[in-house]
Enzyme design. Structure first.
Site, PDB file in Angstrom:
ATOM      1  N   GLN A 128       0.803  -1.232  -0.115  1.00 55.00           N
ATOM      2  CA  GLN A 128       0.082   0.118  -0.071  1.00 55.00           C
ATOM      3  C   GLN A 128       1.094   1.261  -0.188  1.00 55.00           C
ATOM      4  OE1 GLN A 128      -1.930   0.642   3.701  1.00 55.00           O
ATOM      5  NE2 GLN A 128      -3.777   1.793   2.783  1.00 55.00           N
ATOM      6  N   GLY A 129       0.758   2.070  -1.019  1.00 58.64           N
ATOM      7  CA  GLY A 129       1.658   3.349  -1.400  1.00 58.64           C
ATOM      8  C   GLY A 129       0.688   4.460  -0.866  1.00 58.64           C
ATOM      9  N   TYR A 130       0.397   4.722   0.486  1.00 55.49           N
ATOM     10  CA  TYR A 130      -0.368   5.903   0.923  1.00 55.49           C
ATOM     11  C   TYR A 130       0.417   6.862   1.452  1.00 55.49           C
ATOM     12  CZ  TYR A 130      -5.397   4.217  -0.014  1.00 55.49           C
ATOM     13  OH  TYR A 130      -6.719   3.961  -0.543  1.00 55.49           O
ATOM     14  N   SER A 131       1.368   6.575   2.633  1.00 57.30           N
ATOM     15  CA  SER A 131       1.841   7.539   3.377  1.00 57.30           C
ATOM     16  C   SER A 131       3.093   7.999   2.746  1.00 57.30           C
ATOM     17  CB  SER A 131       2.327   7.070   4.795  1.00 57.30           C
ATOM     18  OG  SER A 131       1.174   6.407   5.303  1.00 57.30           O
ATOM     19  N   GLU A 246      -9.812  -1.488   4.939  1.00 61.37           N
ATOM     20  CA  GLU A 246      -8.535  -1.551   5.939  1.00 61.37           C
ATOM     21  C   GLU A 246      -9.043  -1.589   7.423  1.00 61.37           C
ATOM     22  OE1 GLU A 246      -5.398   1.221   5.190  1.00 61.37           O
ATOM     23  OE2 GLU A 246      -3.920   0.363   6.571  1.00 61.37           O
ATOM     24  N   SER A 384      -4.191   6.781  12.859  1.00 55.04           N
ATOM     25  CA  SER A 384      -3.971   6.817  14.405  1.00 55.04           C
ATOM     26  C   SER A 384      -5.258   6.735  15.015  1.00 55.04           C
ATOM     27  CB  SER A 384      -2.968   7.858  14.919  1.00 55.04           C
ATOM     28  OG  SER A 384      -3.808   8.972  14.530  1.00 55.04           O
ATOM     29  N   ASN A 385      -5.041   6.237  16.450  1.00 55.84           N
ATOM     30  CA  ASN A 385      -6.369   6.401  17.104  1.00 55.84           C
ATOM     31  C   ASN A 385      -7.013   7.830  17.019  1.00 55.84           C
ATOM     32  OD1 ASN A 385      -6.144   3.784  17.749  1.00 55.84           O
ATOM     33  ND2 ASN A 385      -6.194   3.945  20.107  1.00 55.84           N
ATOM     34  N   GLU A 386      -6.356   8.717  17.409  1.00 58.56           N
ATOM     35  CA  GLU A 386      -6.906  10.055  17.455  1.00 58.56           C
ATOM     36  C   GLU A 386      -7.554  10.417  15.985  1.00 58.56           C
ATOM     37  OE1 GLU A 386      -3.658   9.365  18.107  1.00 58.56           O
ATOM     38  OE2 GLU A 386      -3.790   9.520  20.274  1.00 58.56           O
TER      39      GLU A 386
HETATM   40  C1  LIG Z   1       3.600  -0.760  11.695  1.00 60.45           C
HETATM   41  C2  LIG Z   1       3.117   0.297  10.389  1.00 60.45           C
HETATM   42  C3  LIG Z   1       2.969  -0.186   9.318  1.00 60.45           C
HETATM   43  C4  LIG Z   1       2.313   0.991   8.214  1.00 60.45           C
HETATM   44  N1  LIG Z   1       2.149   0.313   6.898  1.00 60.45           N
HETATM   45  C5  LIG Z   1       1.788   1.351   6.076  1.00 60.45           C
HETATM   46  C6  LIG Z   1       1.545   0.872   4.654  1.00 60.45           C
HETATM   47  O1  LIG Z   1       1.706  -0.405   4.384  1.00 60.45           O
HETATM   48  N2  LIG Z   1       1.243   1.941   3.894  1.00 60.45           N
HETATM   49  C7  LIG Z   1       1.159   3.162   3.942  1.00 60.45           C
HETATM   50  O2  LIG Z   1       0.820   3.853   3.187  1.00 60.45           O
HETATM   51  N3  LIG Z   1       1.408   3.476   5.408  1.00 60.45           N
HETATM   52  C8  LIG Z   1       1.649   2.821   6.323  1.00 60.45           C
HETATM   53  N4  LIG Z   1       1.734   2.985   7.713  1.00 60.45           N
HETATM   54  C9  LIG Z   1       1.613   4.602   7.842  1.00 60.45           C
HETATM   55  C10 LIG Z   1       0.679   4.917   8.795  1.00 60.45           C
HETATM   56  O3  LIG Z   1      -0.509   4.876   8.183  1.00 60.45           O
HETATM   57  C11 LIG Z   1       0.904   6.314   9.142  1.00 60.45           C
HETATM   58  O4  LIG Z   1       1.872   6.204  10.133  1.00 60.45           O
HETATM   59  C12 LIG Z   1      -0.216   6.975  10.254  1.00 60.45           C
HETATM   60  O5  LIG Z   1      -1.338   7.096   9.101  1.00 60.45           O
HETATM   61  C13 LIG Z   1       0.338   8.124  11.052  1.00 60.45           C
HETATM   62  O6  LIG Z   1       1.025   9.141  10.271  1.00 60.45           O
HETATM   63  P1  LIG Z   1       2.401   9.602  10.632  1.00 60.45           P
HETATM   64  O7  LIG Z   1       3.273   8.536  10.999  1.00 60.45           O
HETATM   65  O8  LIG Z   1       2.777  10.601   9.642  1.00 60.45           O
HETATM   66  O9  LIG Z   1       2.197  10.435  12.056  1.00 60.45           O
HETATM   67  P2  LIG Z   1       1.396  11.870  12.066  1.00 60.45           P
HETATM   68  O10 LIG Z   1       0.360  11.987  11.193  1.00 60.45           O
HETATM   69  O11 LIG Z   1       2.434  13.012  11.976  1.00 60.45           O
HETATM   70  O12 LIG Z   1       0.711  11.954  13.559  1.00 60.45           O
HETATM   71  C14 LIG Z   1       1.623  12.085  14.794  1.00 60.45           C
HETATM   72  C15 LIG Z   1       0.585  12.086  15.936  1.00 60.45           C
HETATM   73  O13 LIG Z   1      -0.206  13.395  15.782  1.00 60.45           O
HETATM   74  C16 LIG Z   1      -1.447  12.944  15.818  1.00 60.45           C
HETATM   75  N5  LIG Z   1      -2.418  13.699  15.061  1.00 60.45           N
HETATM   76  C17 LIG Z   1      -2.124  14.229  13.747  1.00 60.45           C
HETATM   77  N6  LIG Z   1      -3.288  14.547  13.385  1.00 60.45           N
HETATM   78  C18 LIG Z   1      -4.104  14.811  14.323  1.00 60.45           C
HETATM   79  C19 LIG Z   1      -5.455  15.569  14.394  1.00 60.45           C
HETATM   80  N7  LIG Z   1      -5.883  16.226  13.144  1.00 60.45           N
HETATM   81  N8  LIG Z   1      -6.238  15.426  15.567  1.00 60.45           N
HETATM   82  C20 LIG Z   1      -5.519  14.749  16.447  1.00 60.45           C
HETATM   83  N9  LIG Z   1      -4.212  14.036  16.593  1.00 60.45           N
HETATM   84  C21 LIG Z   1      -3.579  14.294  15.481  1.00 60.45           C
HETATM   85  C22 LIG Z   1      -1.665  11.563  15.551  1.00 60.45           C
HETATM   86  O14 LIG Z   1      -2.677  10.844  16.117  1.00 60.45           O
HETATM   87  C23 LIG Z   1      -0.065  10.973  16.088  1.00 60.45           C
HETATM   88  O15 LIG Z   1      -0.535  10.681  17.353  1.00 60.45           O
HETATM   89  C24 LIG Z   1       2.357   2.145   8.561  1.00 60.45           C
HETATM   90  C25 LIG Z   1       2.438   2.588   9.985  1.00 60.45           C
HETATM   91  C26 LIG Z   1       2.985   1.531  10.575  1.00 60.45           C
HETATM   92  C27 LIG Z   1       3.401   2.040  12.176  1.00 60.45           C
END
Ligand SMILES: Cc1cc2nc3c(=O)[nH]c(=O)nc-3n(C[C@H](O)[C@H](O)[C@H](O)COP(=O)(O)OP(=O)(O)OC[C@H]3O[C@@H](n4cnc5c(N)ncnc54)[C@H](O)[C@@H]3O)c2cc1C
Length: 399
Positions: A128-131, A246, A384-386
């Site tokens: 999955q190429g999202y992040s 998902e 994330s949960n938030e």
């Molecule tokens: C084990 C693992 C596997 C993964 N696999 C994939 C994958 O296969 N493909 C893919 O595309 N991605 C993948 N991801 C990425 C995942 O989707 C992102 O890590 C996730 O969406 C959070 O983004 P971030 O890490 O950039 O954190 P950030 O967006 O920087 O968030 C940091 C913190 O801020 C909080 N936060 C951010 N915005 C808000 C808001 N508006 N309100 C309240 N709190 C907020 C978040 O809850 C978090 O605690 C994976 C991540 C992990 C850990």
């Protein structure tokens, strides 16, 4: 909700048990039991996938006309419960649970005819190429560029945290096709081959030492425009649809098995004169986990019921995702607490502890710590949960 089994369902359960008895060999059971991460290792996953494909049971949640089993809700529940109790490996969700349903909902007939059979057979393994770095929770800000050149998009940029990109031969990806509009309106959903020239996959190791995720770099990667799913610049619609699957994937049967094993372990774990299960504080934690897990199971049933009627999981999937992430973490914490009584991280010979058979088995001491670390990620991965709480507030509660 009534989940009492009819005689017909009991017969189905017996068929499932007989199949699992013969299909699951020691290697598969051991690999599932020893799995330190959230995802099963690729080799075991694909072996089990092919066995289920041969049996016709690899995609129970898909509509029957695309290769689903045609099982009703209870049959699906029986299958996941029995498979989990028998110690079957988990299957990677990226193809079967995410890309497949999305192609069924949004793909062209040609895309469905080409890709769906390959997902079912295990010939294609997806990532999955999202992040991207800087675009996780705020996914719509993604910036991997896709410029049009003749019949192709030309991709430049990077994706990060890409689970199993080092095994995958396909990726579904979100790319930026228009940077002048509102962020959500300039995104396109593409399917691409991982062996296309210009793609480089670099590993990212977890604190637990396991390798599940990667960073993927794109340097002038050409993708045919026919590999687009949905309309150009309307990839956000497709992306959100996929995320519902998902997040609505569930997993309560596996957690139920983990709790059952933990209870058995606690019952045989000496704690002074009685067992750990008799310790009122620990027993209270187990009981609370059991009650909450039952609530998760019923939430999952509701989502399965929506799917059975041909719908998508809906934003309610975020409730399930949030609760399941918390529960996975809680169970890993309780297991760690119970294992702590043996005072050792590494117990390769721990099947017998004193005169007690350790019902969690040899890997208990070995996997408890990696599980604990790896399950920290479950409240981040998939959103994330938030972020799930924000979605529930907006789209479920209408706040
Ligand atoms: C084990 C693992 C596997 C993964 N696999 C994939 C994958 O296969 N493909 C893919 O595309 N991605 C993948 N991801 C990425 C995942 O989707 C992102 O890590 C996730 O969406 C959070 O983004 P971030 O890490 O950039 O954190 P950030 O967006 O920087 O968030 C940091 C913190 O801020 C909080 N936060 C951010 N915005 C808000 C808001 N508006 N309100 C309240 N709190 C907020 C978040 O809850 C978090 O605690 C994976 C991540 C992990 C850990």
């Amino acid at each position: 909700m009534d989940i009492r089994l009819t005689a017909e369902h009991e017969r189905f359960r017996d068929t499932v048990r007989r199949f699992l008895d013969t299909a699951l060999d020691d290697q598969l059971r051991q690999a599932a039991r020893n799995c330190p991460g959230i995802f099963q290792d690729y080799a075991t996953n694909i072996r089990w996938h092919r066995i289920l494909y041969e049996q016709g049971w690899v995609a129970p949640s898909w509509p029957q006309r695309f290769g689903g089993t045609g099982w009703d809700l209870l049959q699906r529940h029986i299958w996941t419960t029995e498979a989990s109790l028998a110690g079957a490996p988990g299957l990677a969700p990226m193809g079967l649970g995410m890309c497949g349903p999305t192609l069924i909902g949004h793909g062209t007939p040609e895309q469905q005819a080409y890709y769906l059979p390959r997902i079912l057979s295990g010939e294609d393994y997806w990532c999955q190429g999202y992040s991207e770095p800087g675009s996780g929770s705020d996914l719509a800000s993604l910036s991997l560029r896709a410029d049009i050149d003749g019949g192709d998009y030309v991709l430049n940029g990077t994706k990060i945290w890409t689970t199993h990109a080092h095994h995958a031969n396909r990726m579904f990806a979100l790319v930026r096709t228009d940077a002048t509009r509102k962020p959500q309106q300039g995104i396109t959903f593409l399917l691409l081959d991982m062996d296309t020239p210009g793609i480089a996959v670099e590993p990212i190791l977890f604190a637990s030492g396991t390798h599940e995720v990667n960073q993927v770099f794109f340097d002038n990667v050409r993708v045919p425009r026919s590999n687009r799913v949905g309309a150009e610049n309307d990839g956000w619609t497709v992306a959100k649809y996929l995320l519902e699957f998902e997040r609505g994937g569930g997993g309560s049967a596996r957690m139920q098995t983990a709790l059952t094993r933990l209870k058995a372990f606690a019952a045989q774990t000496p704690n002074g004169v009685a067992s750990l299960a008799d310790d009122p504080v620990f027993a209270d934690k187990l009981a609370r986990a059991e009650v909450d897990l039952t609530a998760i199971q019923y939430t999952e049933f509701r989502i399965l019921a929506a799917l059975a009627q041909g719908g998508s999981p809906g934003p309610e999937s975020s409730i399930l995702k949030n609760l399941s992430a918390d529960m996975g973490q809680r169970l890993s914490e309780l297991t760690l607490e119970a294992i702590g009584y043996y005072g050792a991280v590494h117990q390769p010979n721990a099947r017998r502890v004193g005169s007690n058979v350790n019902p969690i088995g040899p890997p208990a001491g070995v996997t408890a710590f990696p599980h604990y670390f790896n399950y920290r990620a479950s409240s981040i991965a998939g959103g994330s949960n938030e972020v799930q709480k924000n979605i529930v507030a907006k789209l479920v509660l209408g706040l």
